[in-house]
Motif scaffolding. Structure first.
Motif, PDB file in Angstrom:
ATOM      1  N   VAL A  30     -33.335 -38.225  28.383  1.00 47.39           N
ATOM      2  CA  VAL A  30     -34.423 -37.311  28.023  1.00 47.39           C
ATOM      3  C   VAL A  30     -34.034 -36.432  26.832  1.00 47.39           C
ATOM      4  O   VAL A  30     -34.906 -35.853  26.180  1.00 47.39           O
ATOM      5  N   ALA A  31     -32.729 -36.349  26.533  1.00 47.83           N
ATOM      6  CA  ALA A  31     -32.279 -35.580  25.370  1.00 47.83           C
ATOM      7  C   ALA A  31     -30.853 -35.978  25.026  1.00 47.83           C
ATOM      8  O   ALA A  31     -30.028 -36.229  25.911  1.00 47.83           O
ATOM      9  N   ALA A  32     -30.577 -36.039  23.715  1.00 46.53           N
ATOM     10  CA  ALA A  32     -29.230 -36.317  23.218  1.00 46.53           C
ATOM     11  C   ALA A  32     -28.944 -35.288  22.126  1.00 46.53           C
ATOM     12  O   ALA A  32     -29.670 -35.204  21.138  1.00 46.53           O
ATOM     13  N   VAL A  33     -27.886 -34.494  22.303  1.00 43.67           N
ATOM     14  CA  VAL A  33     -27.642 -33.345  21.443  1.00 43.67           C
ATOM     15  C   VAL A  33     -26.210 -33.365  20.914  1.00 43.67           C
ATOM     16  O   VAL A  33     -25.268 -33.612  21.666  1.00 43.67           O
ATOM     17  N   THR A  34     -26.053 -33.099  19.606  1.00 41.14           N
ATOM     18  CA  THR A  34     -24.714 -33.007  19.020  1.00 41.14           C
ATOM     19  C   THR A  34     -24.312 -31.566  18.708  1.00 41.14           C
ATOM     20  O   THR A  34     -23.162 -31.313  18.378  1.00 41.14           O
ATOM     21  N   ASP A  35     -25.258 -30.647  18.823  1.00 40.87           N
ATOM     22  CA  ASP A  35     -24.977 -29.226  18.588  1.00 40.87           C
ATOM     23  C   ASP A  35     -24.838 -28.528  19.938  1.00 40.87           C
ATOM     24  O   ASP A  35     -25.830 -28.351  20.660  1.00 40.87           O
ATOM     25  N   PRO A  36     -23.623 -28.105  20.326  1.00 42.96           N
ATOM     26  CA  PRO A  36     -23.436 -27.507  21.651  1.00 42.96           C
ATOM     27  C   PRO A  36     -24.194 -26.200  21.852  1.00 42.96           C
ATOM     28  O   PRO A  36     -24.582 -25.877  22.975  1.00 42.96           O
ATOM     29  N   VAL A  37     -24.422 -25.447  20.769  1.00 40.70           N
ATOM     30  CA  VAL A  37     -25.191 -24.204  20.892  1.00 40.70           C
ATOM     31  C   VAL A  37     -26.650 -24.516  21.231  1.00 40.70           C
ATOM     32  O   VAL A  37     -27.254 -23.925  22.127  1.00 40.70           O
ATOM     33  N   ALA A  38     -27.215 -25.480  20.512  1.00 43.16           N
ATOM     34  CA  ALA A  38     -28.600 -25.894  20.786  1.00 43.16           C
ATOM     35  C   ALA A  38     -28.725 -26.521  22.173  1.00 43.16           C
ATOM     36  O   ALA A  38     -29.796 -26.466  22.796  1.00 43.16           O
ATOM     37  N   ALA A  39     -27.628 -27.093  22.655  1.00 42.77           N
ATOM     38  CA  ALA A  39     -27.660 -27.769  23.959  1.00 42.77           C
ATOM     39  C   ALA A  39     -27.964 -26.808  25.100  1.00 42.77           C
ATOM     40  O   ALA A  39     -28.514 -27.215  26.127  1.00 42.77           O
ATOM     41  N   ILE A  40     -27.624 -25.527  24.944  1.00 39.92           N
ATOM     42  CA  ILE A  40     -27.858 -24.550  26.009  1.00 39.92           C
ATOM     43  C   ILE A  40     -29.335 -24.496  26.375  1.00 39.92           C
ATOM     44  O   ILE A  40     -29.716 -24.594  27.546  1.00 39.92           O
ATOM     45  N   GLU A  41     -30.196 -24.363  25.359  1.00 39.24           N
ATOM     46  CA  GLU A  41     -31.629 -24.296  25.617  1.00 39.24           C
ATOM     47  C   GLU A  41     -32.193 -25.631  26.077  1.00 39.24           C
ATOM     48  O   GLU A  41     -33.112 -25.685  26.887  1.00 39.24           O
TER      49      GLU A  41
END
Length: 241
Positions: free
Chosen positions: A32-43
């Protein structure tokens, strides 16, 4: 069969693509989501309706251990890392599994099977919800059913696949094989509140709350964690004139 909805968090795009390819070829799973920015991953983690988070540990700005503490209690974490020395620390945040890079598909599948067993057990335990208006519940202790009055419970503490019921007037807790989610569903919401991944407290048993959001029940001190802070403060606000 329950579809496991997954979030992938890793600052290495190739690592994200690998886990994504594993998920796509595995029945009963979806990304449902794939994120490379750990800060953005929080939200992303807070907003997404997901079951599993595949989470790298060593990342810039926010490491995986910090992120794991912000994961909602309904989600489970599977760590992915190249550093095996983090394995012990992963148990402190109750990670479901720990995959060491380079990750092989067979190891990935083993972790997924563990997740499927976990969520299958959650659904099974949820069937033990107490009836509306009930004042007690039966739990299995040492092979026998024991009736527990809700008014006698001080707090409940979870430890891996077991929970411990601490009762008024009893020195030792009752230990039973349940999940915290099942216990939370079983207890009346007006009398009990989950304040930590591993703790549910009886609201009438709280003798004080300090400025650091630490709850005092008898000699026990329980810290309200971030994931449960809003609900706890809403309860406190209702008590304030």
């Amino acid at each position: 069969m329950k579809i496991l909805r997954c979030i992938i968090v890793d600052d290495e795009p190739l690592a994200v693509k690998l886990i994504q390819s594993f998920v796509e070829r595995t029945p009963g799973m979806e990304v449902v989501a794939a994120v490379t920015d750990p800060v953005a991953a929080i939200e992303v983690i807070r907003a997404a309706q997901a079951d599993l988070v595949f989470l790298d540990i060593q990342m810039p700005d926010v490491d995986g251990m910090e992120l794991a503490r912000a994961v909602p209690p309904s989600m489970r974490v599977i760590f992915t890392t190249a550093f095996k020395e983090y394995a012990f620390e992963s148990y402190e945040v109750e990670a479901l599994d720990f995959l060491l890079k380079p990750i092989r598909y067979a190891k990935f599948l083993a972790a997924v099977e563990k997740a499927k067993r976990w969520f299958g057990k959650e659904e099974e335990d949820a069937e033990m919800d107490s009836k509306p208006g009930a004042t007690s519940a039966y739990i299995k202790v040492d092979g026998e059913l024991r009736q527990v009055l809700f008014d006698s419970i001080l707090y409940v503490c979870g430890m891996k696949d077991y929970v411990m019921f601490y009762l008024k007037g009893e020195r030792k807790p009752l230990i039973t094989h349940l999940t915290m989610k099942a216990v939370e569903a079983m207890l009346p919401a007006k009398q009990f509140l989950r304040v930590h991944r591993s703790y549910i407290v009886a609201l009438k048993s709280i003798r004080k709350v300090d400025r650091n959001d630490c709850i005092y029940i008898g000699d026990e001190i329980i810290h309200v964690t971030q994931a449960y802070s809003d609900a706890f403060h809403q309860y406190l606000d209702q008590l304030t004139p």
